[in-house]
Design a protein around this motif. Structure first.
Motif, short mmCIF file in Angstrom:
data_model
loop_
_atom_site.label_atom_id
_atom_site.label_comp_id
_atom_site.label_asym_id
_atom_site.label_seq_id
_atom_site.Cartn_x
_atom_site.Cartn_y
_atom_site.Cartn_z
N GLU A 185 -2.75 2.35 -6.46
CA GLU A 185 -1.37 1.95 -6.76
C GLU A 185 -1.28 0.55 -7.37
O GLU A 185 -1.89 -0.40 -6.91
CB GLU A 185 -0.48 2.02 -5.51
CG GLU A 185 -1.01 1.32 -4.27
CD GLU A 185 -1.78 2.25 -3.36
OE1 GLU A 185 -2.34 3.24 -3.84
OE2 GLU A 185 -1.87 1.96 -2.15
N ASP A 232 -1.94 9.63 4.91
CA ASP A 232 -1.94 8.30 4.29
C ASP A 232 -1.97 7.22 5.36
O ASP A 232 -1.47 6.12 5.15
CB ASP A 232 -0.71 8.15 3.39
CG ASP A 232 -0.84 6.97 2.44
OD1 ASP A 232 0.21 6.48 1.96
OD2 ASP A 232 -1.97 6.51 2.20
N MET A 271 0.80 -1.23 0.00
CA MET A 271 0.00 0.00 0.00
C MET A 271 0.84 1.28 0.00
O MET A 271 0.64 2.19 0.80
CB MET A 271 -0.97 -0.01 1.18
CG MET A 271 -0.31 -0.12 2.53
SD MET A 271 -1.56 -0.17 3.84
CE MET A 271 -0.51 -0.42 5.25
N ASP A 315 -4.26 10.80 0.47
CA ASP A 315 -4.27 9.63 -0.42
C ASP A 315 -5.57 8.85 -0.20
O ASP A 315 -6.23 8.95 0.84
CB ASP A 315 -3.06 8.72 -0.12
CG ASP A 315 -2.92 7.62 -1.17
OD1 ASP A 315 -2.36 6.56 -0.83
OD2 ASP A 315 -3.38 7.80 -2.30
N ASN A 316 -5.97 8.08 -1.23
CA ASN A 316 -7.05 7.09 -1.10
C ASN A 316 -8.44 7.65 -0.89
O ASN A 316 -9.26 7.04 -0.19
CB ASN A 316 -6.74 6.10 0.04
CG ASN A 316 -5.37 5.53 -0.04
OD1 ASN A 316 -4.56 5.75 0.84
ND2 ASN A 316 -5.11 4.81 -1.12
N LYS A 330 -7.71 5.40 7.48
CA LYS A 330 -8.60 6.34 6.75
C LYS A 330 -9.62 7.01 7.67
O LYS A 330 -10.00 8.14 7.46
CB LYS A 330 -9.30 5.61 5.60
CG LYS A 330 -8.32 4.88 4.68
CD LYS A 330 -7.12 5.75 4.27
CE LYS A 330 -5.96 4.92 3.76
NZ LYS A 330 -4.69 5.69 3.67
MG LIG Z 1 -2.40 5.19 0.72
#
Ligand SMILES: [Mg+2]
Ligand SMILES: CNc1ncnc2c1ncn2[C@@H]1O[C@H](/C=C/CNC(=O)c2cc(-c3ccc(F)cc3)cc(O)c2O)[C@H](F)[C@H]1O
Length: 214
Positions: A199, A141, A40, A169-170, A144
């Motif tokens: 990714e 990152d 990840m 991110d994400n 979450k």
């Molecule tokens: Mg990430």
């Protein structure tokens, strides 16, 4: 006992990357994750967006929440001007051990301070412990469900100034719906979405760039 994925990732760095060459470390990790084992890291596609945000901002003080193996730490630190500093928080000691070696192999340890501990514990201590007034850039990152509470905590601790950039991110996969709703609807942020892919895959994902307006 069987090695861990971060240990195998580090082995790939030591086998294929050149000491002191951050780009070769990034390429070795991307090759390992694309052809051997997914991991990840922000990866090469979203990593180029991260690079452009960092290069445009030229930040002096950067905070990264969630080091993992140090891939994005190396991506960011390799672009920082002399004297600039990146503080990265990682509370899993096994990951911290790997990340320290990845960062050292890349030869950018003088720009990076890896702090082993939880973001919620260390964000309130940035001023007195590191002499940091405010951050120019924060890369989110980590878990979450902690993006939003940690953003509110950074606001409350006065670590954001007019123009501070939060890069998350994400925001699609795994997704951070509560954080997105907040930064996109709050009058305190100017937010925009950089569409990309998860990714090393064809799934959609992206980065959200949010400028704090004070
Ligand atoms: Mg990430
Ligand atoms: C909460 N405070 C913390 N303080 C310090 N370090 C922390 C804290 N919380 C976590 N850490 C540390 O930060 C890292 C956590 C990264 C989490 N990242 C992801 O889950 C994540 C997941 C996917 C993903 C997508 C699709 C799929 F099918 C499977 C996975 C993709 C991504 O790019 C991710 O970043 C580390 F592991 C943890 O110890």
């Amino acid at each position: 006992t069987r090695s861990t994925r971060p240990q195998r990732l580090l082995k790939a760095v030591k086998q294929h990357a050149t000491r002191g060459d951050p780009q070769s470390v990034i390429s070795a990790i991307d090759h390992f994750c694309r052809h051997r084992e997914w991991a990840m890291n922000v990866g090469d596609e979203k990593g180029c967006i991260l690079d452009s945000v960092v290069s445009e901002l030229n930040p002096e003080k950067v905070l990264e929440l969630g080091t993992y193996c140090g891939y994005s730490t190396v991506r960011i630190a390799r672009l920082l001007p002399p004297g600039a500093r990146l503080i990265t928080l990682e509370f899993n000691p096994d990951y911290a051990v790997i990340a320290r070696q990845v960062i050292a192999w890349a030869g950018i340890e003088d720009k990076v301070q890896l702090v082993e501990g939880a973001s919620e514990d260390w964000i309130p201590r940035m001023k007195e412990h590191f002499g940091i007034e405010t951050f120019d850039l924060v890369f989110l990152d980590h878990w979450k469900d902690h993006y939003l509470p940690d953003t509110k905590l950074m606001e409350g601790c006065g670590l954001l100034r007019k123009g501070t950039v939060l890069l998350a991110d994400n925001v699609i996969c795994p997704g951070v719906p509560d954080y997105l709703e907040y930064v996109r609807n709050s009058r305190s942020y100017k937010s925009c979405y950089f569409k990309s892919h998860l990714e090393y895959t064809r799934a959609e994902d992206g980065l959200e760039k949010s400028v704090f307006l004070g």
